[in-house]
Write an enzyme that holds these catalytic residues in place. Structure first.
Site, PDB file in Angstrom:
ATOM      1  N   ARG A 159     -14.888  -8.521  -7.098  1.00 22.82           N
ATOM      2  CA  ARG A 159     -13.861  -9.170  -6.252  1.00 22.82           C
ATOM      3  C   ARG A 159     -14.463  -9.893  -5.041  1.00 22.82           C
ATOM      4  O   ARG A 159     -13.880  -9.913  -3.953  1.00 22.82           O
ATOM      5  CB  ARG A 159     -12.831  -8.139  -5.747  1.00 22.82           C
ATOM      6  CG  ARG A 159     -12.001  -7.502  -6.818  1.00 22.82           C
ATOM      7  CD  ARG A 159     -11.131  -8.506  -7.573  1.00 22.82           C
ATOM      8  NE  ARG A 159     -10.530  -7.839  -8.713  1.00 22.82           N
ATOM      9  CZ  ARG A 159     -11.150  -7.671  -9.877  1.00 22.82           C
ATOM     10  NH1 ARG A 159     -12.340  -8.194 -10.095  1.00 22.82           N
ATOM     11  NH2 ARG A 159     -10.571  -7.038 -10.859  1.00 22.82           N
ATOM     12  N   SER A 232      -2.846  -6.323  -6.856  1.00 29.87           N
ATOM     13  CA  SER A 232      -3.482  -5.173  -6.195  1.00 29.87           C
ATOM     14  C   SER A 232      -3.673  -5.479  -4.711  1.00 29.87           C
ATOM     15  O   SER A 232      -4.269  -6.497  -4.369  1.00 29.87           O
ATOM     16  CB  SER A 232      -4.862  -4.904  -6.797  1.00 29.87           C
ATOM     17  OG  SER A 232      -4.707  -4.600  -8.147  1.00 29.87           O
ATOM     18  N   GLU A 328      -7.255  -6.561  -0.447  1.00 33.07           N
ATOM     19  CA  GLU A 328      -7.769  -7.580  -1.375  1.00 33.07           C
ATOM     20  C   GLU A 328      -7.243  -8.998  -1.104  1.00 33.07           C
ATOM     21  O   GLU A 328      -8.042  -9.934  -1.047  1.00 33.07           O
ATOM     22  CB  GLU A 328      -7.443  -7.167  -2.820  1.00 33.07           C
ATOM     23  CG  GLU A 328      -8.071  -8.089  -3.842  1.00 33.07           C
ATOM     24  CD  GLU A 328      -7.691  -7.761  -5.271  1.00 33.07           C
ATOM     25  OE1 GLU A 328      -8.051  -6.673  -5.740  1.00 33.07           O
ATOM     26  OE2 GLU A 328      -7.057  -8.610  -5.917  1.00 33.07           O
TER      27      GLU A 328
END
Ligand code: FAD
Length: 334
Positions: A159, A232, A328
Site C-alpha cells: 500500500r 479499508s 489508508e
C-alpha cells in the site's frame, strides 16, 4: 483545460466538500498552461481520481486537478497495453479478461481509476498492481516537466509507492500483458469459496475467477454508491512480533502473517473487532458489520468527524495491543 470555481469534490464517503479551483486536463498539451496557472495562483494542489480513497475537508482552499485521459492502446510487438489515467480500474480488468490477458482478474471490482492504482499499489486476493506495471507517465506540476518512472523507480511496497510523495500527475500507465500466465488461486478466501461451492479449480478461467472475486467482494464490502465508505480505513500494520501486548488477548486471537523472523503483518480488522465494543458511538459513522476495517457513513458526516472516530479506534488499538494503526485513505489537508 477547463477551470471551475467553487466546485464539488466527489468522494465515496459522501462528505459535502468543495474547492476553490477545479481544473480538468484533457490532453498532454494542456499541461504547460496548467503549470502557469498553478505557479500564478500559489495555492496547494491535489490530484483527484474517482475519490474512493480520500477524506476531503468541507472546503479546500486550493486547486483540484482532474486528469481526463481515456485512451487504451495495445502495443502488440512489445506486449504492452498503454492506458489513460481516468479509465475506471474495473473497466480495465474486464477489458483484460476479455482479451485473455492474465494478472488483472484478482484485482476485479477495486473502485477508482487506473491513474490512482499505483499510488498506494492497489492489491487484493494475493495480487498487487505493481506486478503488472511497466512504466508510469507523469507531469510534475512544480517543475513543469514530463517524467516517466519505471516500475523500479516507483519503489512499490505494501500500500505504498514513491508516487505518494511527489508532485506528479499520472496521465498514462503502461502495463505488461505477458508478465503472468497462470491463475492465482492461492489466497485463502478464494480457496474457501472453491471448497464451499464444490468448484474444481481446473474448470476455472480468467472470466470465472474474476466473477468469483466479485462475488467474494460483494459479500463482505459495501457498494460505495449505496453505502458511503472509502474501503479499508486502516492498513494492516507491520510490526515486531515481540512488541505486541498480549495482556488482554493472546496471539492466537489475532490474525498474523509472518514476514521474517522478527516482523509480522497483523490483520487490522481483527484488532478492531476485538476492541469495538469499547468505542464511544458516533451518530454518523459506524464500523461495517461484515468487515471491521471499513467505516461507513450516513453522508451527514465531515472530515473532522471521521478523523475523530478513526483516532478513537487508533488510540484504543494502541492501548490494548501496543500496535500503531495507520490510516489508508489520503486525507486532503484543510
Ligand atoms: C469499497 C471499496 C473497496 C476498496 N478495495 C480496495 C482493495 O481491495 N485494495 C486496494 O488497494 N484499495 C481498495 N480500495 C481503495 C481504492 O479503491 C483505491 O485506493 C483506488 O486506487 C482509488 O482510486 P481513485 O481514482 O478513487 O483515487 P482517489 O480516491 O481520487 O485518490 C486516491 C489517491 O490517489 C491520488 N491520485 C488519484 N489519481 C491520480 C493521478 N492521476 N495522478 C496522481 N495521483 C493521483 C490522489 O491524489 C490520492 O492521493 C477500496 C475502496 C472502496 C471504496
Amino acid at each position: 483545460m477547463n477551470i471551475f470555481e467553487n466546485h464539488k469534490i466527489k468522494n465515496s464517503l459522501q462528505i459535502k466538500s468543495s474547492c476553490k479551483f477545479y481544473v480538468e486536463i484533457n490532453n498532454k498539451n494542456e499541461f504547460n498552461d496548467l503549470h502557469v496557472f498553478i505557479s500564478n495562483k500559489k495555492l496547494p494542489v491535489f490530484i483527484l481520481g474517482e475519490g474512493t480513497n480520500i477524506v476531503p475537508p468541507e472546503y479546500y482552499d486550493g486547486i483540484i486537478i482532474k486528469p481526463l485521459f481515456n485512451n487504451i492502446k495495445y502495443l502488440n510487438e512489445t506486449n504492452i497495453v498503454s492506458v489513460g489515467a481516468s479509465i475506471n480500474w474495473h473497466f480495465l480488468v474486464k477489458e483484460m479478461v476479455s482479451k485473455n490477458i492474465y494478472g488483472f482478474e484478482n484485482l476485479s471490482l477495486i473502485p477508482g481509476t487506473v491513474g490512482a492504482a499505483p499510488i498506494q499499489n492497489i492489491g487484493a486476493y494475493g495480487q498487487e498492481v505493481s506486478n503488472l506495471i511497466n512504466k508510469v507517465d507523469c507531469f510534475n506540476y512544480e517543475t513543469g516537466k514530463f517524467v516517466t518512472l519505471t516500475k523500479e523507480q516507483c519503489n512499490f511496497s505494501y500500500r505504498d509507492s514513491s508516487l505518494k510523495k511527489g508532485n506528479l500527475i499520472i496521465f498514462n500507465i503502461d502495463f505488461k500483458t505477458d508478465s503472468i500466465n497462470r491463475l492465482n488461486l492461492d489466497y485463502k478466501s478464494i480457496q474457501t469459496y472453491l471448497y464451499q461451492n464444490k468448484i474444481d479449480s481446473n474448470s476455472l478461467n480468467l472470466d470465472s475467477v474474476s466473477d468469483i472475486v466479485c462475488k467474494i467482494r460483494n459479500s463482505i464490502l459495501p457498494n460505495p454508491d449505496e453505502v458511503p465508505n472509502a474501503g479499508s480505513f486502516f492498513k494492516n500494520p507491520i510490526i515486531d512480533k515481540n512488541k505486541i501486548n498480549t495482556d488482554h488477548f493472546s496471539l492466537d486471537r489475532l490474525i498474523i502473517w509472518d514476514i521474517d523472523s522478527v516482523y509480522v503483518k497483523v490483520g487490522a480488522a481483527r484488532l478492531i473487532q476485538l476492541i469495538k465494543n469499547d468505542l464511544i458511538n458516533d451518530n454518523n459513522i459506524k464500523i461495517y458489520d461484515k468487515h471491521a476495517l471499513v467505516l461507513i457513513t450516513n453522508s451527514e458526516t465531515s472530515q473532522t468527524n471521521i478523523l475523530e472516530y478513526a483516532n478513537q479506534i487508533k488510540s484504543k488499538v494502541f492501548e490494548v495491543f501496543n500496535i500503531p494503526l495507520e490510516i489508508e485513505p489520503t486525507i486532503i489537508p484543510n
